[in-house]
Scaffold this active site. Structure first.
Site, PDB file in Angstrom:
ATOM      1  N   HIS A 266      -1.284  -0.838  -9.669  1.00 20.77           N
ATOM      2  CA  HIS A 266      -1.869  -1.668  -8.610  1.00 20.77           C
ATOM      3  C   HIS A 266      -2.444  -2.982  -9.159  1.00 20.77           C
ATOM      4  CE1 HIS A 266      -3.878  -1.628  -4.403  1.00 20.77           C
ATOM      5  NE2 HIS A 266      -3.648  -2.863  -4.808  1.00 20.77           N
TER       6      HIS A 266
ATOM      7  N   ARG B 209       0.851  -1.190   0.000  1.00 20.32           N
ATOM      8  CA  ARG B 209       0.000   0.000   0.000  1.00 20.32           C
ATOM      9  C   ARG B 209       0.885   1.238   0.000  1.00 20.32           C
ATOM     10  NH1 ARG B 209      -3.191  -3.189  -1.396  1.00 20.32           N
ATOM     11  NH2 ARG B 209      -5.192  -3.741  -0.461  1.00 20.32           N
TER      12      ARG B 209
HETATM   13  P1  NDP Z   1      -0.880 -11.143   5.773  1.00 20.38           P
HETATM   14  O1  NDP Z   1      -1.889 -10.568   6.693  1.00 20.38           O
HETATM   15  O2  NDP Z   1      -0.909 -12.606   5.504  1.00 20.38           O
HETATM   16  O3  NDP Z   1       0.584 -10.812   6.335  1.00 20.38           O
HETATM   17  C1  NDP Z   1       0.953  -9.569   6.810  1.00 20.38           C
HETATM   18  C2  NDP Z   1       2.400  -9.599   7.274  1.00 20.38           C
HETATM   19  O4  NDP Z   1       2.781  -8.277   7.704  1.00 20.38           O
HETATM   20  C3  NDP Z   1       2.615 -10.538   8.461  1.00 20.38           C
HETATM   21  O5  NDP Z   1       3.883 -11.136   8.390  1.00 20.38           O
HETATM   22  C4  NDP Z   1       2.556  -9.565   9.640  1.00 20.38           C
HETATM   23  O6  NDP Z   1       3.286  -9.961  10.784  1.00 20.38           O
HETATM   24  C5  NDP Z   1       3.231  -8.343   9.049  1.00 20.38           C
HETATM   25  N1  NDP Z   1       2.861  -7.147   9.798  1.00 20.38           N
HETATM   26  C6  NDP Z   1       1.626  -6.621   9.990  1.00 20.38           C
HETATM   27  N2  NDP Z   1       1.702  -5.527  10.765  1.00 20.38           N
HETATM   28  C7  NDP Z   1       3.006  -5.370  11.073  1.00 20.38           C
HETATM   29  C8  NDP Z   1       3.728  -4.412  11.857  1.00 20.38           C
HETATM   30  N3  NDP Z   1       3.103  -3.417  12.496  1.00 20.38           N
HETATM   31  N4  NDP Z   1       5.065  -4.556  11.970  1.00 20.38           N
HETATM   32  C9  NDP Z   1       5.699  -5.581  11.349  1.00 20.38           C
HETATM   33  N5  NDP Z   1       5.079  -6.521  10.601  1.00 20.38           N
HETATM   34  C10 NDP Z   1       3.742  -6.392  10.463  1.00 20.38           C
HETATM   35  O7  NDP Z   1      -0.947 -10.306   4.431  1.00 20.38           O
HETATM   36  P2  NDP Z   1      -0.630 -10.797   2.937  1.00 20.38           P
HETATM   37  O8  NDP Z   1       0.756 -11.324   2.894  1.00 20.38           O
HETATM   38  O9  NDP Z   1      -1.720 -11.653   2.427  1.00 20.38           O
HETATM   39  O10 NDP Z   1      -0.738  -9.395   2.151  1.00 20.38           O
HETATM   40  C11 NDP Z   1       0.061  -8.291   2.489  1.00 20.38           C
HETATM   41  C12 NDP Z   1      -0.499  -7.036   1.838  1.00 20.38           C
HETATM   42  O11 NDP Z   1      -0.262  -7.042   0.447  1.00 20.38           O
HETATM   43  C13 NDP Z   1      -2.020  -6.874   1.918  1.00 20.38           C
HETATM   44  O12 NDP Z   1      -2.413  -6.359   3.179  1.00 20.38           O
HETATM   45  C14 NDP Z   1      -2.316  -5.921   0.801  1.00 20.38           C
HETATM   46  O13 NDP Z   1      -2.283  -4.604   1.277  1.00 20.38           O
HETATM   47  C15 NDP Z   1      -1.150  -6.124  -0.145  1.00 20.38           C
HETATM   48  N6  NDP Z   1      -1.582  -6.652  -1.446  1.00 20.38           N
HETATM   49  C16 NDP Z   1      -1.293  -5.938  -2.587  1.00 20.38           C
HETATM   50  C17 NDP Z   1      -1.646  -6.408  -3.820  1.00 20.38           C
HETATM   51  C18 NDP Z   1      -1.270  -5.695  -5.060  1.00 20.38           C
HETATM   52  O14 NDP Z   1      -1.712  -6.064  -6.146  1.00 20.38           O
HETATM   53  N7  NDP Z   1      -0.442  -4.671  -5.005  1.00 20.38           N
HETATM   54  C19 NDP Z   1      -2.393  -7.677  -3.976  1.00 20.38           C
HETATM   55  C20 NDP Z   1      -2.603  -8.369  -2.739  1.00 20.38           C
HETATM   56  C21 NDP Z   1      -2.218  -7.852  -1.521  1.00 20.38           C
HETATM   57  P3  NDP Z   1       2.871 -11.284  11.605  1.00 20.38           P
HETATM   58  O15 NDP Z   1       3.249 -12.421  10.690  1.00 20.38           O
HETATM   59  O16 NDP Z   1       3.731 -11.212  12.783  1.00 20.38           O
HETATM   60  O17 NDP Z   1       1.387 -11.186  11.846  1.00 20.38           O
END
Ligand code: NDP
Length: 319
Positions: free
Chosen positions: A282, A234
């Protein structure tokens, strides 16, 4: 139990997305749940007849008067588009789409973008535009350090795939993780050191109140001179103005950006004309109806029966 071959579920689902094709999704859902009634948002006669919503960025007030709503399914992986709305019915669970095909598509984009930087392709693109045979000796993949911020469904696969290419991969998440061959770090205290080591940073975090503006000017300045940035999650996680300035000075050598603070990126944004920036609109990964419909159907059945939901968003955690 898989939803395939069962016609147990009925009910009415409303679909809203400006980016996804209604007929394709309807077909995919009906292949799983033949008795489901699937409507476009424009065709709702009475919001009180809606049981399920499959939505991407619905307009304000969309859920108002959906008094029978049992489940909201986000037509994507990120839950940020539903944050801070006042029309979300309390106690209605929210799920997102997270399936292996989406993770593979994202890993493909991240591999492309990262290897492009690791192999100095932007340098050769610029040389070609000058008509110049500019030899630059390739770096040993292991000497290229890539930091993947966010090790969830998408980040973990991308990190493993990068490792498979022989790059040195560091990962960063909220809670400690273990991924073969990836040096994993967790928590805000570790972020500075992860950034300082990286030649390429790949942003794969969800947008939450904790990650909004996380890569501010001070943190971007920690990057090694000439480092590359890939943002596929994002735009608002990165201070776009600071990023633009650091790209202009060359402190950040190049960037591949799929997401922006404002989308579409406004026509006069300076990023458009920067030679060291690659912009895509995107689409690093998208939900694929044929594979995602099964998990949606399972959740529709389970919410009706009181079973467990897969890929449920924790709205308190915001992802
Ligand atoms: P997940 O919810 O599976 O994973 C999120 C990861 O980020 C986890 O490892 C989590 O840590 C970590 N995280 C969250 N908050 C924090 C923080 N404050 N500090 C450090 N680490 C943090 O998400 P996905 O992998 O499925 O997707 C990630 C993002 O990709 C989506 O939220 C979306 O915004 C984006 N996206 C973009 C697309 C595009 O086309 N550009 C398509 C699809 C998704 P923990 O493992 O410890 O919970």
């Amino acid at each position: 139990m898989s939803a395939a071959n069962t016609s147990a579920s009925s009910g009415t689902l409303v679909f809203y997305s400006e980016f996804d094709d209604f007929d394709t999704w309807k077909r995919a859902l009906l292949a799983q749940l033949p008795n489901l009634r699937v409507l476009r948002a424009d065709d709702i006669a009475d919001p009180a007849e809606i049981d399920f919503a499959l939505v991407w960025k619905p307009p304000a007030g969309f859920f108002a008067r959906m008094t029978r709503l049992k489940l909201i399914v986000i037509l994507g992986a990120g839950a940020d588009s539903l944050a801070s709305r006042d029309d979300l019915p309390a106690h209605v669970p929210i799920t997102r789409i997270s399936d292996p095909n989406m993770a593979r598509m994202m890993a493909g984009y991240v591999l492309f973008a990262t290897l492009r930087h690791a192999r100095d392709i932007p340098f050769f693109e610029a040389a070609q535009r000058r008509g110049e045979w500019a030899y630059k000796h390739p770096r040993n993949p292991e000497d290229v350090r890539v930091a993947v911020l966010g090790l969830g469904e998408l980040g973990a696969l991308a990190a493993s795939e990068l490792r498979r290419q022989g790059l040195t991969v560091l990962g960063w998440s909220r809670n400690p993780k273990q991924i073969d061959g990836v040096a994993c770090y967790a928590g805000l205290d570790a972020l500075g050191s992860v950034l300082a080591q990286a030649d390429i940073v790949v942003v794969m975090l969800p947008l939450t109140s904790a990650t909004r503006g996380l890569l501010d000017r001070a943190r971007l300045e920690v990057l090694r001179p000439g480092a590359a940035l890939v943002n596929v999650s994002r735009g608002s996680i990165v201070d776009q103005r600071a990023l633009t300035e650091l790209l202009r000075t060359g402190h950040i050598g190049s960037a591949t950006l799929d997401v922006f603070e404002r989308e579409p990126l406004p026509p006069h944004d300076p990023l458009w004309s920067m030679p060291n920036v690659l912009i895509t609109p995107h689409l690093a990964s998208v939900a694929i109806p044929a594979s995602a419909a099964r998990q949606i159907a399972d959740n529709l059945l389970n919410v009706t029966r009181g079973g467990d939901l897969a890929n449920r968003v924790d709205m308190a955690r915001e992802y």
